[in-house]
Design a protein around this motif. Structure first.
Motif, PDB file in Angstrom:
ATOM      1  N   SER A 308       0.831  -1.213   0.000  1.00 20.79           N
ATOM      2  CA  SER A 308       0.000   0.000   0.000  1.00 20.79           C
ATOM      3  C   SER A 308       0.867   1.265   0.000  1.00 20.79           C
ATOM      4  O   SER A 308       0.341   2.365  -0.167  1.00 20.79           O
ATOM      5  CB  SER A 308      -0.954  -0.007   1.193  1.00 20.79           C
ATOM      6  OG  SER A 308      -0.235  -0.171   2.385  1.00 20.79           O
ATOM      7  N   ALA A 309       2.179   1.130   0.191  1.00 22.92           N
ATOM      8  CA  ALA A 309       3.058   2.311   0.105  1.00 22.92           C
ATOM      9  C   ALA A 309       3.080   2.783  -1.339  1.00 22.92           C
ATOM     10  O   ALA A 309       3.056   1.972  -2.256  1.00 22.92           O
ATOM     11  CB  ALA A 309       4.469   1.953   0.538  1.00 22.92           C
ATOM     12  N   HIS A 310       3.117   4.117  -1.556  1.00 19.09           N
ATOM     13  CA  HIS A 310       3.154   4.560  -2.961  1.00 19.09           C
ATOM     14  C   HIS A 310       4.458   5.236  -3.356  1.00 19.09           C
ATOM     15  O   HIS A 310       4.735   5.392  -4.537  1.00 19.09           O
ATOM     16  CB  HIS A 310       1.950   5.422  -3.340  1.00 19.09           C
ATOM     17  CG  HIS A 310       1.833   6.698  -2.587  1.00 19.09           C
ATOM     18  ND1 HIS A 310       0.861   6.911  -1.658  1.00 19.09           N
ATOM     19  CD2 HIS A 310       2.576   7.812  -2.606  1.00 19.09           C
ATOM     20  CE1 HIS A 310       0.980   8.110  -1.158  1.00 19.09           C
ATOM     21  NE2 HIS A 310       2.030   8.687  -1.702  1.00 19.09           N
ATOM     22  N   CYS A 331      15.206   7.741   4.995  1.00 18.22           N
ATOM     23  CA  CYS A 331      14.213   8.006   3.938  1.00 18.22           C
ATOM     24  C   CYS A 331      12.819   8.041   4.567  1.00 18.22           C
ATOM     25  O   CYS A 331      12.656   7.678   5.740  1.00 18.22           O
ATOM     26  CB  CYS A 331      14.283   6.912   2.868  1.00 18.22           C
ATOM     27  SG  CYS A 331      13.761   5.292   3.453  1.00 18.22           S
ATOM     28  N   VAL A 332      11.863   8.477   3.782  1.00 18.88           N
ATOM     29  CA  VAL A 332      10.470   8.497   4.251  1.00 18.88           C
ATOM     30  C   VAL A 332       9.630   7.639   3.304  1.00 18.88           C
ATOM     31  O   VAL A 332       9.698   7.824   2.082  1.00 18.88           O
ATOM     32  CB  VAL A 332       9.908   9.944   4.255  1.00 18.88           C
ATOM     33  CG1 VAL A 332       8.443   9.952   4.656  1.00 18.88           C
ATOM     34  CG2 VAL A 332      10.701  10.832   5.194  1.00 18.88           C
ATOM     35  N   VAL A 333       8.863   6.710   3.861  1.00 20.21           N
ATOM     36  CA  VAL A 333       7.950   5.906   3.041  1.00 20.21           C
ATOM     37  C   VAL A 333       6.559   6.509   3.211  1.00 20.21           C
ATOM     38  O   VAL A 333       6.088   6.710   4.335  1.00 20.21           O
ATOM     39  CB  VAL A 333       7.951   4.423   3.476  1.00 20.21           C
ATOM     40  CG1 VAL A 333       7.081   3.600   2.524  1.00 20.21           C
ATOM     41  CG2 VAL A 333       9.364   3.872   3.524  1.00 20.21           C
ATOM     42  N   GLU A 334       5.930   6.812   2.075  1.00 23.19           N
ATOM     43  CA  GLU A 334       4.650   7.528   2.123  1.00 23.19           C
ATOM     44  C   GLU A 334       3.487   6.594   1.769  1.00 23.19           C
ATOM     45  O   GLU A 334       3.586   5.810   0.813  1.00 23.19           O
ATOM     46  CB  GLU A 334       4.722   8.681   1.132  1.00 23.19           C
ATOM     47  CG  GLU A 334       3.632   9.707   1.299  1.00 23.19           C
ATOM     48  CD  GLU A 334       3.831  10.875   0.332  1.00 23.19           C
ATOM     49  OE1 GLU A 334       4.434  11.871   0.727  1.00 23.19           O
ATOM     50  OE2 GLU A 334       3.377  10.773  -0.814  1.00 23.19           O
ATOM     51  N   PHE A 335       2.415   6.719   2.556  1.00 24.33           N
ATOM     52  CA  PHE A 335       1.190   5.934   2.338  1.00 24.33           C
ATOM     53  C   PHE A 335       0.032   6.920   2.244  1.00 24.33           C
ATOM     54  O   PHE A 335       0.027   7.935   2.931  1.00 24.33           O
ATOM     55  CB  PHE A 335       0.906   5.013   3.530  1.00 24.33           C
ATOM     56  CG  PHE A 335       1.964   3.981   3.787  1.00 24.33           C
ATOM     57  CD1 PHE A 335       1.780   2.669   3.372  1.00 24.33           C
ATOM     58  CD2 PHE A 335       3.134   4.305   4.475  1.00 24.33           C
ATOM     59  CE1 PHE A 335       2.746   1.697   3.631  1.00 24.33           C
ATOM     60  CE2 PHE A 335       4.104   3.349   4.728  1.00 24.33           C
ATOM     61  CZ  PHE A 335       3.913   2.040   4.306  1.00 24.33           C
ATOM     62  N   SER A 336      -0.964   6.564   1.449  1.00 22.48           N
ATOM     63  CA  SER A 336      -2.133   7.425   1.379  1.00 22.48           C
ATOM     64  C   SER A 336      -3.089   7.080   2.521  1.00 22.48           C
ATOM     65  O   SER A 336      -3.259   5.911   2.860  1.00 22.48           O
ATOM     66  CB  SER A 336      -2.822   7.204   0.033  1.00 22.48           C
ATOM     67  OG  SER A 336      -3.742   8.224  -0.188  1.00 22.48           O
ATOM     68  N   GLU A 347       4.376  -3.389   5.904  1.00 22.12           N
ATOM     69  CA  GLU A 347       4.482  -3.042   4.481  1.00 22.12           C
ATOM     70  C   GLU A 347       5.930  -2.840   4.046  1.00 22.12           C
ATOM     71  O   GLU A 347       6.313  -3.227   2.946  1.00 22.12           O
ATOM     72  CB  GLU A 347       3.651  -1.784   4.173  1.00 22.12           C
ATOM     73  CG  GLU A 347       2.148  -2.008   4.209  1.00 22.12           C
ATOM     74  CD  GLU A 347       1.681  -3.021   3.183  1.00 22.12           C
ATOM     75  OE1 GLU A 347       2.142  -2.968   2.041  1.00 22.12           O
ATOM     76  OE2 GLU A 347       0.852  -3.877   3.551  1.00 22.12           O
ATOM     77  N   ILE A 348       6.738  -2.217   4.908  1.00 20.87           N
ATOM     78  CA  ILE A 348       8.110  -1.897   4.449  1.00 20.87           C
ATOM     79  C   ILE A 348       8.965  -3.158   4.288  1.00 20.87           C
ATOM     80  O   ILE A 348       9.999  -3.120   3.630  1.00 20.87           O
ATOM     81  CB  ILE A 348       8.831  -0.867   5.361  1.00 20.87           C
ATOM     82  CG1 ILE A 348       8.931  -1.377   6.794  1.00 20.87           C
ATOM     83  CG2 ILE A 348       8.181   0.487   5.257  1.00 20.87           C
ATOM     84  CD1 ILE A 348       9.891  -0.554   7.641  1.00 20.87           C
ATOM     85  N   LYS A 349       8.494  -4.259   4.860  1.00 20.89           N
ATOM     86  CA  LYS A 349       9.232  -5.518   4.651  1.00 20.89           C
ATOM     87  C   LYS A 349       9.167  -5.956   3.189  1.00 20.89           C
ATOM     88  O   LYS A 349       9.975  -6.742   2.724  1.00 20.89           O
ATOM     89  CB  LYS A 349       8.664  -6.619   5.554  1.00 20.89           C
ATOM     90  CG  LYS A 349       8.947  -6.326   7.024  1.00 20.89           C
ATOM     91  CD  LYS A 349       8.633  -7.492   7.900  1.00 20.89           C
ATOM     92  CE  LYS A 349       9.027  -7.150   9.341  1.00 20.89           C
ATOM     93  NZ  LYS A 349       8.095  -7.580  10.324  1.00 20.89           N
ATOM     94  N   LEU A 355      14.691  -1.607   5.023  1.00 21.90           N
ATOM     95  CA  LEU A 355      14.181  -0.454   5.762  1.00 21.90           C
ATOM     96  C   LEU A 355      13.957  -0.783   7.242  1.00 21.90           C
ATOM     97  O   LEU A 355      13.381  -1.815   7.574  1.00 21.90           O
ATOM     98  CB  LEU A 355      12.862   0.017   5.131  1.00 21.90           C
ATOM     99  CG  LEU A 355      12.933   0.364   3.638  1.00 21.90           C
ATOM    100  CD1 LEU A 355      11.556   0.627   3.063  1.00 21.90           C
ATOM    101  CD2 LEU A 355      13.831   1.574   3.423  1.00 21.90           C
ATOM    102  N   THR A 356      14.431   0.115   8.103  1.00 21.81           N
ATOM    103  CA  THR A 356      14.224  -0.058   9.552  1.00 21.81           C
ATOM    104  C   THR A 356      13.490   1.180  10.059  1.00 21.81           C
ATOM    105  O   THR A 356      13.985   2.300   9.882  1.00 21.81           O
ATOM    106  CB  THR A 356      15.585  -0.136  10.291  1.00 21.81           C
ATOM    107  OG1 THR A 356      16.431  -1.004   9.562  1.00 21.81           O
ATOM    108  CG2 THR A 356      15.444  -0.594  11.718  1.00 21.81           C
ATOM    109  N   PRO A 357      12.313   1.000  10.680  1.00 20.97           N
ATOM    110  CA  PRO A 357      11.537   2.189  11.072  1.00 20.97           C
ATOM    111  C   PRO A 357      12.170   2.968  12.234  1.00 20.97           C
ATOM    112  O   PRO A 357      12.731   2.382  13.147  1.00 20.97           O
ATOM    113  CB  PRO A 357      10.194   1.596  11.518  1.00 20.97           C
ATOM    114  CG  PRO A 357      10.436   0.160  11.769  1.00 20.97           C
ATOM    115  CD  PRO A 357      11.634  -0.258  10.980  1.00 20.97           C
TER     116      PRO A 357
END
Ligand code: FAD
Length: 421
Positions: A308-310, A331-336, A347-349, A355-357
């Motif tokens: 679902s990340a865009h 970095c920044v992962v963006e979701f709507s 999701e980031i997996k 990616l590590t939050p």
């Protein structure tokens, strides 16, 4: 006597108009948050810079705005000029951006379909972008059904979370490069990047990200933070805000849908115009701030539905100073929409870069959705408000898809209008 002007909101719109009006008026800015910046706010998370919304970079085509902006900063010392390096993650492969210029990276069958679409478009009567009925018709009519179904539809539906055939076209102006089939063929044959690309290069502060921009613009202005405005009324010719501040004029830069609950002025036409904008639609975004592996990218777009990340914005690559607290890049992962921290972690997996939050944020107001009658409703409301010396400027006040430069331009135009009255 100088006019007393009260500005509601210390995002880039409120901060800049406070500066534009500083010489001719006594200006106070009221901001509900604890610090200035609005959407361009950043926080330091254990020494790393987190853009709480997006990953703001600066570019201005308008010369007046560009000149004004650079008069506030030392461009060479305080900013970095970077080249955009955006890619699209597709079938586990990185494809160049914009997609239509990198058709040679797709399989033969897909390219054959795209070429057939483009030839058909070329042989039809040419259409100006704004002759299309809506955003969907524009995308299909300009790029063909194959590219639309492959990329434009899934990507835009993720971001907008709405039926693309209901989205009006006006917001596109200056935001997306208008497709030109000759350019597409040339880019694909010569494998050269298109010079016209929006944000093909950009400026970014060496330190502090877009918060640096907000802090500089806030300097020397009278800004009262943690000051939410919840009531605006008229008393003896003055405008009274929160029963505390008295002003000759108000400039509102917040969410226009909320004004009808704030404004307590008996004026039936105004109240109707305020009610008419309460149903405008917007989208929020959830952002997950992460550590990631080294790479050269600035943005990575993710149209496919396996996540679902865009998009991933590699803000750690924008300035080395952004990764002070980490041995890795950030970095920044963006979701709507509103996505829980737990869901984003899952999701980031699925995404590249180990990616590590580190942190997360939800911003309920990110994208405005313009429908056919939106501009008309806002124009009518502006007319009604102006009778009472109340003015609108900014992304959510005017419901315009402004980038920072366009927000600055709108503020400058409003300042000129108010000064001329
Ligand atoms: C994901 C994303 C990425 C983006 N990337 C870029 C980019 O790279 N480059 C670029 O140029 N632009 C970018 N933009 C656009 C940019 O963020 C906006 O143009 C700009 O920040 C809008 O500023 P504004 O002042 O109009 O609104 P806002 O930033 O929303 O400011 C409004 C302010 O008003 C305050 N406020 C609201 N109501 C009240 C109230 N009742 N009382 C007191 N205060 C109130 C809010 O707290 C806020 O601080 C991006 C936007 C998004 C969503």
């Amino acid at each position: 006597m100088k006019k007393r002007i009260l500005i509601i909101g210390a995002g880039i719109s409120g901060l800049s108009i406070a500066r534009f009006l500083a010489d001719m008026a006594e200006v106070v800015v009221l901001e509900k948050a604890e610090k200035a910046g609005g959407l361009i706010k950043c926080d330091l998370i254990a020494g790393n810079l987190f853009h709480k919304v997006g990953g703001h970079v600066f570019n201005a085509k308008n010369e007046t705005i560009s000149e004004w902006f650079w008069s506030q900063f030392d461009r060479d010392q305080e900013f970095i000029k970077a080249k955009r390096n955006a890619k699209i993650l597709f079938n586990n492969k990185l494809i160049g951006y914009p997609i239509e210029n990198y058709l040679y990276e797709f399989d033969k069958e897909t390219v054959q379909h795209v070429i057939a679409d483009l030839l058909q478009i070329q042989s039809a009567t040419p259409k100006a972008p704004f002759e299309y009925e809506n955003f969907e018709a524009f995308l299909v009519g300009s790029f063909g059904a194959t590219l639309y179904n492959l990329y434009f539809k899934p990507y835009n539906q993720k971001i907008w979370n709405t039926d693309l055939s209901k989205v009006a076209l006006e917001w596109l102006e200056g935001k997306l490069p208008m497709p030109d089939i000759k350019e597409i063929i040339l880019s694909n044959v010569m494998k050269e990047e298109e010079a016209q690309m929006v944000h093909s290069t950009f400026y970014y502060p060496r330190r502090g990200g877009s918060q640096f921009i907000a802090n500089r613009l806030a300097k020397n202005s009278n800004i009262k933070t943690s000051s939410p405005v919840n009531g605006i009324r008229k008393q003896a010719g003055n405008i009274v805000v929160n029963s505390t501040y008295t002003a000759d004029a108000i400039i509102y830069t917040g969410d226009v849908r909320k004004l009808h609950k704030m404004i307590k002025i008996e004026d039936a036409d105004l109240q109707q115009a305020l009610l008419d904008v309460t149903m405008l639609k917007s989208n929020g975004t959830s952002n997950l701030f992460c550590e990631c592996d080294e790479n050269e990218l600035s943005w990575l777009y993710i149209p496919e539905n396996f996540t679902s990340a865009h998009r991933i914005i590699y803000t750690g690559n924008f300035s080395p100073d952004n990764n002070q607290g980490s041995s890795r890049k950030t970095c920044v992962v963006e979701f709507s929409g509103k996505v829980s921290f737990e869901e984003m972690q899952l999701e980031i997996k699925k995404l590249p870069g180990n990616l590590t939050p580190l942190h997360h944020n939800y911003e309920p107001n990110s994208y405005v959705i313009q429908e056919k009658d939106t501009r008309h409703k806002i124009a009518r409301l502006k007319m009604q408000l102006e009778k009472h010396q109340i003015y609108l400027t900014g992304r959510f006040a005017e419901w315009e898809y402004y980038n920072m430069d366009k927000a600055l331009e709108a503020s400058l135009n409003l300042a000129r209008h108010i000064t001329a009255i």
